[in-house]
Structure formats: structure tokens, C-alpha cells
Scaffold this motif. Structure first.
Motif, PDB file in Angstrom:
ATOM      1  N   LYS A  36       0.823  -1.213   0.000  1.00  0.00           N
ATOM      2  CA  LYS A  36       0.000   0.000   0.000  1.00  0.00           C
ATOM      3  C   LYS A  36       0.856   1.263   0.000  1.00  0.00           C
ATOM      4  CE  LYS A  36      -3.696   2.286   2.629  1.00  0.00           C
ATOM      5  NZ  LYS A  36      -4.606   2.178   3.801  1.00  0.00           N
ATOM      6  N   ARG A  37       1.888   1.288   0.833  1.00  0.00           N
ATOM      7  CA  ARG A  37       2.650   2.521   1.017  1.00  0.00           C
ATOM      8  C   ARG A  37       3.829   2.665   0.060  1.00  0.00           C
ATOM      9  NH1 ARG A  37       2.863   3.385   7.627  1.00  0.00           N
ATOM     10  NH2 ARG A  37       0.593   3.300   7.947  1.00  0.00           N
ATOM     11  N   LEU A  38       4.413   1.537  -0.332  1.00  0.00           N
ATOM     12  CA  LEU A  38       5.583   1.589  -1.219  1.00  0.00           C
ATOM     13  C   LEU A  38       5.263   1.132  -2.633  1.00  0.00           C
ATOM     14  CD1 LEU A  38       8.326   0.153   1.201  1.00  0.00           C
ATOM     15  CD2 LEU A  38       7.669   2.547   0.831  1.00  0.00           C
ATOM     16  N   ASN A  39       4.042   0.637  -2.821  1.00  0.00           N
ATOM     17  CA  ASN A  39       3.618   0.148  -4.130  1.00  0.00           C
ATOM     18  C   ASN A  39       4.539  -0.973  -4.627  1.00  0.00           C
ATOM     19  OD1 ASN A  39       1.838   0.117  -6.307  1.00  0.00           O
ATOM     20  ND2 ASN A  39       3.141   1.462  -7.541  1.00  0.00           N
ATOM     21  N   VAL A  40       4.943  -1.832  -3.684  1.00  0.00           N
ATOM     22  CA  VAL A  40       5.791  -2.984  -4.005  1.00  0.00           C
ATOM     23  C   VAL A  40       5.064  -4.241  -3.535  1.00  0.00           C
ATOM     24  CG1 VAL A  40       7.981  -4.154  -3.589  1.00  0.00           C
ATOM     25  CG2 VAL A  40       7.914  -1.660  -3.772  1.00  0.00           C
TER      26      VAL A  40
END
Length: 205
Positions: free
Chosen positions: A63-67
Motif C-alpha cells: 500500500k505505502r511503497l507500491n511494491v
């Protein structure tokens, strides 16, 4: 340091260890490097809270790093918690039983396997390493008063009849644990021991 979710304190260095682990996991993802986690089943069954924390961490990273990290990285994150239990009153393993007692449990259990199955265990082999790791997790749980919660008792009763030698061997190990720790094994614990014993036996044939 307390997480509020775990029944033990963790090392104050854990945030740095986790950050380092996640950074390398992302780097491996970028370079298409796959690291297998052979203990995934063991960790999920024996440390369900830590495993759920690992799953939650992967969702936050996505969600936060898009990884989107591979699902097996859940185990790596869970192991970071397991391996960084702080030396405190809440971490009773080292204080109550001690490493020397675990060493005796492993050695006597291995001898029990060899005697019951009539084999020489390859102590350098992968299946023995998994067996030793399983015993260590089991030792931890017995000391903390935790036990596996599952619906596998029927499976245990079925496999007990199908693999009587492995079942007897699991009973031998249960006796070792009872004598050295004062704790008794439930059927589900014996089931997982039987699975590891069968792996070791199959490689020794």
C-alpha cells in the motif's frame, strides 16, 4: 520493546533489523531473485501471531511503497520477530529451561529416532535441520504454555494407525520432552513430529 500483540518482549534493535530485511527483500524483488523459505509451513503452524504480522507487513508495504513482495517473505518477517525475542522476564525460555536443556532434548530425541527406526540420521541433512528447528519451536511453545490450536486430531488418529512406528517414535520424543521440561504434548504436536520423522526415515532408506 513491546508490540502489544506478542506474549514476549522483542529486542529494541528489531525495527532496524526489519528495515534492513525489507530493504533487501525489495532489492531481491527488483532483481528477480527468488529466495525459498522451506520453513513456511512450520512457522505458520507454530507461530501464527508472528505469521499474521508478516502478512500485515506485506500489505502495508504494497500500500505505502507500491511494491508487491512474494508471499513467502511473510516468513522472513515473522522469523525476524521470533529470532529477536528480548532477554526479559517475558522471554522465559532461556531463563527457565536454558539452551543446554534444548540441546539435551534434541540429542535424546535424535537418538530415540535412530533407535526406534533402526537408522543412522544424517545430521547434516536438510530434513534433519527442519526436524531440529521444529523441536526448537516446540520447546519454545512448551516453555511459554502455548499449544497449537487446530482441527487435526482426526488426522493424527488416522496417521497413528497408518504409521505406527513413526507414532511410537513421536511418543518416545514426547517422553523426552515430558522428562526434561515437565510438559505434555497434545495429539496435534505429535502429528507434526510424525511428519518430520517420516521425512527423515524416507531419506535414510
Amino acid at each position: 520493546m513491546s508490540t502489544g500483540l506478542l506474549p514476549y518482549e522483542v529486542s529494541p534493535n528489531l525495527p532496524f533489523i526489519l528495515a534492513d530485511h525489507i530493504a533487501y527483500a525489495i532489492k531481491r524483488k527488483e532483481q528477480n531473485i527468488v529466495v525459498h523459505m522451506p520453513l513456511s509451513f512450520d512457522v505458520r503452524q507454530q507461530y501464527p501471531v508472528e505469521f499474521k504480522i508478516g502478512e500485515y507487513a506485506l500489505r502495508i508495504i504494497r500500500k505505502r511503497l507500491n511494491v508487491r513482495l512474494p508471499a513467502h517473505e511473510t516468513v522472513g518477517i515473522a522469523m525476524a520477530f521470533i529470532n529477536n525475542m528480548a532477554d526479559s522476564d517475558s522471554c522465559e525460555l532461556a531463563e527457565e529451561f536454558g539452551t543446554d536443556v534444548y540441546d539435551r532434548v534434541l540429542e535424546e530425541s535424535t537418538i530415540a529416532v535412530e533407535r526406534r527406526l533402526g537408522i543412522q540420521v544424517d545430521r547434516e541433512g536438510f530434513d534433519y535441520a527442519r526436524f531440529a528447528t521444529h523441536l526448537q519451536y516446540l520447546f519454545n511453545r512448551l516453555n511459554s504454555g502455548e499449544s497449537i490450536v487446530s482441527d487435526n486430531r482426526k488426522m493424527y488418529l488416522s496417521l497413528k494407525d497408518e504409521y505406527p512406528v513413526a507414532s511410537a517414535c513421536a511418543d518416545d520424543i514426547a517422553s523426552v520432552l515430558s522428562r526434561l521440561t515437565g510438559q505434555e504434548l497434545i495429539d496435534e504436536e505429535r502429528l507434526y513430529l510424525m511428519m518430520h520423522i517420516n521425512r527423515i526415515a524416507s531419506k535414510a532408506r
